[in-house]
Design an enzyme around this catalytic site. Structure first.
Site, PDB file in Angstrom:
ATOM      1  N   ARG A   1       2.372   1.126  10.236  1.00  0.00           N
ATOM      2  CA  ARG A   1       1.849   1.534   8.926  1.00  0.00           C
ATOM      3  C   ARG A   1       2.978   1.436   7.907  1.00  0.00           C
ATOM      4  O   ARG A   1       3.824   2.310   7.814  1.00  0.00           O
ATOM      5  CB  ARG A   1       1.299   2.959   9.007  1.00  0.00           C
ATOM      6  CG  ARG A   1       0.288   3.292   7.933  1.00  0.00           C
ATOM      7  CD  ARG A   1      -0.276   4.677   8.139  1.00  0.00           C
ATOM      8  NE  ARG A   1      -1.073   4.757   9.344  1.00  0.00           N
ATOM      9  CZ  ARG A   1      -2.359   4.435   9.433  1.00  0.00           C
ATOM     10  NH1 ARG A   1      -2.988   4.005   8.361  1.00  0.00           N
ATOM     11  NH2 ARG A   1      -3.014   4.554  10.571  1.00  0.00           N
TER      12      ARG A   1
ATOM     13  N   SER B   1     -10.170  -6.175  10.325  1.00  0.00           N
ATOM     14  CA  SER B   1     -11.392  -5.514   9.895  1.00  0.00           C
ATOM     15  C   SER B   1     -12.209  -6.529   9.113  1.00  0.00           C
ATOM     16  O   SER B   1     -11.736  -7.065   8.114  1.00  0.00           O
ATOM     17  CB  SER B   1     -11.055  -4.301   9.025  1.00  0.00           C
ATOM     18  OG  SER B   1     -12.197  -3.527   8.757  1.00  0.00           O
TER      19      SER B   1
ATOM     20  N   ARG C   1       0.846  -1.199   0.000  1.00  0.00           N
ATOM     21  CA  ARG C   1       0.000   0.000   0.000  1.00  0.00           C
ATOM     22  C   ARG C   1       0.877   1.244   0.000  1.00  0.00           C
ATOM     23  O   ARG C   1       1.886   1.312   0.695  1.00  0.00           O
ATOM     24  CB  ARG C   1      -0.929   0.002   1.214  1.00  0.00           C
ATOM     25  CG  ARG C   1      -1.913  -1.158   1.211  1.00  0.00           C
ATOM     26  CD  ARG C   1      -2.876  -1.115   2.365  1.00  0.00           C
ATOM     27  NE  ARG C   1      -3.698  -2.328   2.391  1.00  0.00           N
ATOM     28  CZ  ARG C   1      -4.592  -2.606   3.333  1.00  0.00           C
ATOM     29  NH1 ARG C   1      -4.792  -1.761   4.331  1.00  0.00           N
ATOM     30  NH2 ARG C   1      -5.297  -3.726   3.273  1.00  0.00           N
TER      31      ARG C   1
ATOM     32  N   ARG D   1       0.926  -6.444  12.593  1.00  0.00           N
ATOM     33  CA  ARG D   1       0.329  -5.828  13.780  1.00  0.00           C
ATOM     34  C   ARG D   1       0.180  -6.838  14.919  1.00  0.00           C
ATOM     35  O   ARG D   1       0.269  -6.474  16.094  1.00  0.00           O
ATOM     36  CB  ARG D   1      -1.008  -5.183  13.422  1.00  0.00           C
ATOM     37  CG  ARG D   1      -0.825  -4.000  12.490  1.00  0.00           C
ATOM     38  CD  ARG D   1      -2.034  -3.096  12.429  1.00  0.00           C
ATOM     39  NE  ARG D   1      -1.715  -1.891  11.677  1.00  0.00           N
ATOM     40  CZ  ARG D   1      -2.460  -0.782  11.677  1.00  0.00           C
ATOM     41  NH1 ARG D   1      -3.578  -0.735  12.396  1.00  0.00           N
ATOM     42  NH2 ARG D   1      -2.109   0.271  10.969  1.00  0.00           N
TER      43      ARG D   1
ATOM     44  N   GLU E   1      -6.251  -1.080  15.590  1.00  0.00           N
ATOM     45  CA  GLU E   1      -6.887  -2.040  14.686  1.00  0.00           C
ATOM     46  C   GLU E   1      -5.907  -3.126  14.249  1.00  0.00           C
ATOM     47  O   GLU E   1      -4.777  -2.858  13.859  1.00  0.00           O
ATOM     48  CB  GLU E   1      -7.403  -1.323  13.446  1.00  0.00           C
ATOM     49  CG  GLU E   1      -8.048  -2.252  12.429  1.00  0.00           C
ATOM     50  CD  GLU E   1      -8.116  -1.668  11.033  1.00  0.00           C
ATOM     51  OE1 GLU E   1      -8.190  -2.459  10.080  1.00  0.00           O
ATOM     52  OE2 GLU E   1      -8.071  -0.434  10.896  1.00  0.00           O
TER      53      GLU E   1
END
Length: 427
Positions: A277, A352, A262, A391, A349
């Protein structure tokens, strides 16, 4: 993708649903585009019918030696052929205009989704596990990893730039162990089929799951026009693209452990330190292909599968339902699972899980056949992180850190670590 037929029949309901997501009314514009398209199609059909009829009339006129009438009819057929030739291109343009308008609009939320503007309006529905009471001030994962000599951001930056990490030794193995543990759990206990999908996909695949055309800037593109996957949701969901499935085989459940890529275009200045991130990260993804009747139950089931990962790791977490203003583009409803991160003293988070209705099924033209029914139906799709491996690594490092800087290996990961129970500083 939205169903224009449903919009025509429910314009007020469609606009009200979009308004919950902060989108201005669209039904009048969409219906006008569709009406223009439908009128053009009607003209084309009328012209085709007249051309066919005139062609027959030419034969009759020739047979009766009425050459004047025959020539007039030939001229008319010529004009109709010219119109139909131009009309074909116009029909493509009108179809594309409507498709583009529909494809840039987000999915509409389910009634059970709370109204809200952003993450501050999300609603917590449960907390699981107790936050550990440390006898010392817990450090963040990057401090622990660097002190152990097993996490290096400077070397990563030298090779690839910012937002990359080099893991070595036991931490590299711990990340690998987490991914393997998750795959084994989902395939042996949760009924998912493991897939090793392509990491590069075509435009059609990105369009099918909703990344294109709206989120181009968030993606990496190769020199030959393919895209690096931002999540294996893309190839896993597109496994059924353009297919008609036997409804008796549903649900189909797929899982994969893949790198994801990403650009993080919208996250400048956020989480610049550490691994939270990254441009490249590992994630275990879960995808379900099902029908309308079972989609909601499948959503709850998928969320429970993701939560089970954290339960087995003994990581405290909370589950929240996202409000209308914080949901992803293709979701009807989303649960976020947030792991407790002691170094930041907050939940972040880690998974999801979303139900998308037939939004992606329409974009992919993926359908299923119900026994005894003539018409096919579009599949319903779901996707969820099961979970983000990087994560999860952060959560393990911070929740299992010791005062001397070492990390205890969670019991479920010890077999994957070759029996190692503690990660200590490299000497």
């Amino acid at each position: 993708m939205h169903d224009i037929k449903w919009i025509r029949e429910n314009p007020e309901g469609f606009d009200a649903a979009l308004q919950k997501r902060g989108v201005a009314p669209q039904s009048a514009h969409l219906i006008a585009l569709d009406e223009q398209r439908r009128l053009h199609i009607a003209k084309v059909q009328e012209a085709q019918e007249r051309r066919n009829a005139a062609s027959k009339e030419i034969g009759k006129a020739m047979a009766s030696k009425d050459m004047e009438t025959a020539e007039k009819l030939k001229a008319e057929v010529g004009e109709l052929k010219n119109f139909l030739s131009e009309a074909e291109e116009e029909e493509r343009r009108l179809n594309q205009e409507l498709t583009t308008a529909l494809s840039t609009l987000p999915n509409i939320p389910l009634e059970s989704v709370p109204l809200g503007q952003d993450e501050n309006d999300n609603v917590e529905i449960r907390r699981v596990g107790s936050q550990k009471n440390f006898a010392f001030d817990p450090k963040e994962h990057f401090e622990i990893g660097e002190n152990l000599g097993l996490m290096n951001f400077e070397r990563a930056a030298k090779i690839a730039g910012s937002r990359f990490t080099v893991l070595t030794g036991a931490l590299a193995r711990l990340e690998r162990a987490l991914g393997q543990f998750m795959l084994d759990l989902h395939t042996t206990e949760h009924g998912y089929t493991e897939v090793m999908p392509p990491l590069m996909v075509r435009d059609e695949a990105m369009y099918g799951t909703g990344q294109l055309p709206k989120f181009t800037e968030d993606l990496f593109r190769t020199t030959d026009g393919r895209w690096l996957i931002p999540t294996s949701e893309v190839p896993l969901t597109n496994l059924v693209a353009q297919e008609i499935l036997d409804g008796r085989t549903l649900p189909l459940r797929f899982t994969a452990l893949t790198p994801c890529f990403r650009s993080e275009a919208g996250s400048a200045g956020r989480d610049t330190r550490g691994m939270l991130r990254q441009h490249q990260f590992l994630k275990v993804e879960m995808v379900s292909i099902t029908n309308a009747e079972n989609a909601i139950d499948e959503h709850e089931r998928m969320t429970a599968c993701a939560e089970e990962v954290l339960k087995r790791l003994d990581i405290p977490f909370r589950t929240v339902v996202l409000c209308t203003g914080d949901m992803g583009f293709g979701a009807q409803k989303t649960y976020d699972i947030e792991a407790w991160i002691p170094g930041q003293k907050t939940y972040r988070e880690i998974s999801s899980c979303s139900v998308c209705g037939d939004f992606q099924g329409r974009r992919m033209n993926a359908r299923y056949r119900v026994e005894g029914e003539k018409n096919t139906r579009h599949v319903y799709t779901l996707n969820g992180s099961g979970v983000a491996v990087g994560r999860a690594l952060i959560a393990v490092i911070e929740n299992y850190q010791q005062e001397d800087g070492s990390i205890i290996v969670p019991d479920v990961l010890v077999p994957y670590m070759g029996g190692m129970t503690k990660i200590e500083k490299v000497i």
